[in-house]
Design an enzyme around this catalytic site. Structure first.
Site, PDB file in Angstrom:
ATOM      1  N   ASP A  32       0.851  -1.189   0.000  1.00  0.00           N
ATOM      2  CA  ASP A  32       0.000   0.000   0.000  1.00  0.00           C
ATOM      3  C   ASP A  32       0.894   1.250   0.000  1.00  0.00           C
ATOM      4  O   ASP A  32       1.897   1.320   0.711  1.00  0.00           O
ATOM      5  CB  ASP A  32      -0.908  -0.002   1.234  1.00  0.00           C
ATOM      6  N   ILE A  33       0.512   2.241  -0.785  1.00  0.00           N
ATOM      7  CA  ILE A  33       1.296   3.468  -0.922  1.00  0.00           C
ATOM      8  C   ILE A  33       1.280   4.303   0.366  1.00  0.00           C
ATOM      9  O   ILE A  33       2.181   5.105   0.609  1.00  0.00           O
ATOM     10  CB  ILE A  33       0.768   4.281  -2.134  1.00  0.00           C
ATOM     11  N   GLU A  98     -12.239   3.423  -1.076  1.00  0.00           N
ATOM     12  CA  GLU A  98     -11.768   4.529  -1.932  1.00  0.00           C
ATOM     13  C   GLU A  98     -11.556   4.077  -3.362  1.00  0.00           C
ATOM     14  O   GLU A  98     -11.834   4.823  -4.299  1.00  0.00           O
ATOM     15  CB  GLU A  98     -10.431   5.070  -1.400  1.00  0.00           C
ATOM     16  N   VAL A  99     -10.996   2.888  -3.526  1.00  0.00           N
ATOM     17  CA  VAL A  99     -10.675   2.406  -4.880  1.00  0.00           C
ATOM     18  C   VAL A  99     -11.681   1.308  -5.258  1.00  0.00           C
ATOM     19  O   VAL A  99     -11.742   0.259  -4.597  1.00  0.00           O
ATOM     20  CB  VAL A  99      -9.230   1.859  -4.945  1.00  0.00           C
ATOM     21  N   HIS A 103     -10.390  -5.409  -3.323  1.00  0.00           N
ATOM     22  CA  HIS A 103      -9.060  -5.663  -2.781  1.00  0.00           C
ATOM     23  C   HIS A 103      -9.163  -6.061  -1.315  1.00  0.00           C
ATOM     24  O   HIS A 103     -10.094  -5.666  -0.622  1.00  0.00           O
ATOM     25  CB  HIS A 103      -8.148  -4.432  -2.911  1.00  0.00           C
ATOM     26  N   HIS A 105      -6.921  -5.805   2.261  1.00  0.00           N
ATOM     27  CA  HIS A 105      -5.775  -5.228   2.956  1.00  0.00           C
ATOM     28  C   HIS A 105      -5.241  -6.326   3.876  1.00  0.00           C
ATOM     29  O   HIS A 105      -6.010  -6.924   4.635  1.00  0.00           O
ATOM     30  CB  HIS A 105      -6.196  -4.056   3.848  1.00  0.00           C
TER      31      HIS A 105
HETATM   32  P1  5GP Z   1      -9.808   1.350   0.282  1.00  0.00           P
HETATM   33  O1  5GP Z   1     -10.064   2.571   1.107  1.00  0.00           O
HETATM   34  O2  5GP Z   1     -10.425   1.458  -1.078  1.00  0.00           O
HETATM   35  O3  5GP Z   1     -10.165   0.077   0.996  1.00  0.00           O
HETATM   36  O4  5GP Z   1      -8.247   1.263   0.116  1.00  0.00           O
HETATM   37  C1  5GP Z   1      -7.544   1.783  -0.953  1.00  0.00           C
HETATM   38  C2  5GP Z   1      -6.080   1.696  -0.600  1.00  0.00           C
HETATM   39  O5  5GP Z   1      -5.327   1.912  -1.774  1.00  0.00           O
HETATM   40  C3  5GP Z   1      -5.624   2.764   0.409  1.00  0.00           C
HETATM   41  O6  5GP Z   1      -5.069   2.109   1.551  1.00  0.00           O
HETATM   42  C4  5GP Z   1      -4.590   3.587  -0.358  1.00  0.00           C
HETATM   43  O7  5GP Z   1      -3.496   3.973   0.434  1.00  0.00           O
HETATM   44  C5  5GP Z   1      -4.159   2.630  -1.462  1.00  0.00           C
HETATM   45  N1  5GP Z   1      -3.730   3.279  -2.692  1.00  0.00           N
HETATM   46  C6  5GP Z   1      -4.365   4.307  -3.339  1.00  0.00           C
HETATM   47  N2  5GP Z   1      -3.697   4.627  -4.463  1.00  0.00           N
HETATM   48  C7  5GP Z   1      -2.627   3.783  -4.529  1.00  0.00           C
HETATM   49  C8  5GP Z   1      -1.563   3.630  -5.478  1.00  0.00           C
HETATM   50  O8  5GP Z   1      -1.458   4.324  -6.492  1.00  0.00           O
HETATM   51  N3  5GP Z   1      -0.643   2.654  -5.209  1.00  0.00           N
HETATM   52  C9  5GP Z   1      -0.729   1.853  -4.092  1.00  0.00           C
HETATM   53  N4  5GP Z   1       0.225   0.944  -3.941  1.00  0.00           N
HETATM   54  N5  5GP Z   1      -1.715   1.982  -3.189  1.00  0.00           N
HETATM   55  C10 5GP Z   1      -2.663   2.929  -3.403  1.00  0.00           C
END
Ligand code: 5GP
Length: 116
Positions: A32-33, A98-99, A103, A105
């Site tokens: 994760d970034i 967010e994405v 996925h 974690h």
């Molecule tokens: P969500 O909130 O959708 O469950 O998690 C999305 C995750 O994707 C977040 O923890 C965020 O830090 C990670 N993320 C967003 N953009 C990128 C990216 O460009 N590269 C990587 N490696 N992680 C990302």
């Protein structure tokens, strides 16, 4: 509807780089970034799916099984079996996703605090 331009779709198409942990024909795992723990890895299937329920609904059982077996493999690879870990998958607005590509974690390497 699935958005082909979400960040993880771009990572799968190699338009955006990632720090890869493991990849096979069905899935990709990368750091994760913006890590929320000492070890924070994301795992995504190579299927255009929005969240867990979308993935399960539209995928062949072999693909679903392969994805979760890869989760296990990555947990082993990261040496998290003994110390423990947390797996989270956010979905939708209330889940704080967010994405919009399914996925998981994988969080570990230290004690993970309670969510509430
Ligand atoms: P969500 O909130 O959708 O469950 O998690 C999305 C995750 O994707 C977040 O923890 C965020 O830090 C990670 N993320 C967003 N953009 C990128 C990216 O460009 N590269 C990587 N490696 N992680 C990302």
């Amino acid at each position: 509807m699935y958005d082909n331009n979400n960040i993880f779709a771009k990572i799968l198409r190699k338009e955006i780089p990632c720090k890869k942990v493991y990849e096979n024909e069905h899935s990709l795992f990368f750091y994760d970034i913006n890590p929320q723990a000492k070890i924070h890895v994301l795992g995504i299937p190579k299927v255009s799916c929005i969240d867990l329920t979308d993935f399960i609904k539209k995928s062949d059982p072999k693909i679903i099984s392969s994805f979760f077996k890869s989760v296990n493999l990555v947990i082993d690879k990261l040496d998290l079996n003994e110390s423990g870990f947390r797996i989270i998958s956010n979905s939708g607005k209330d889940g704080g996703q967010e994405v919009p590509h399914f996925h998981v974690h994988i969080l570990g390497g230290e004690k993970i605090g309670r969510l509430n």
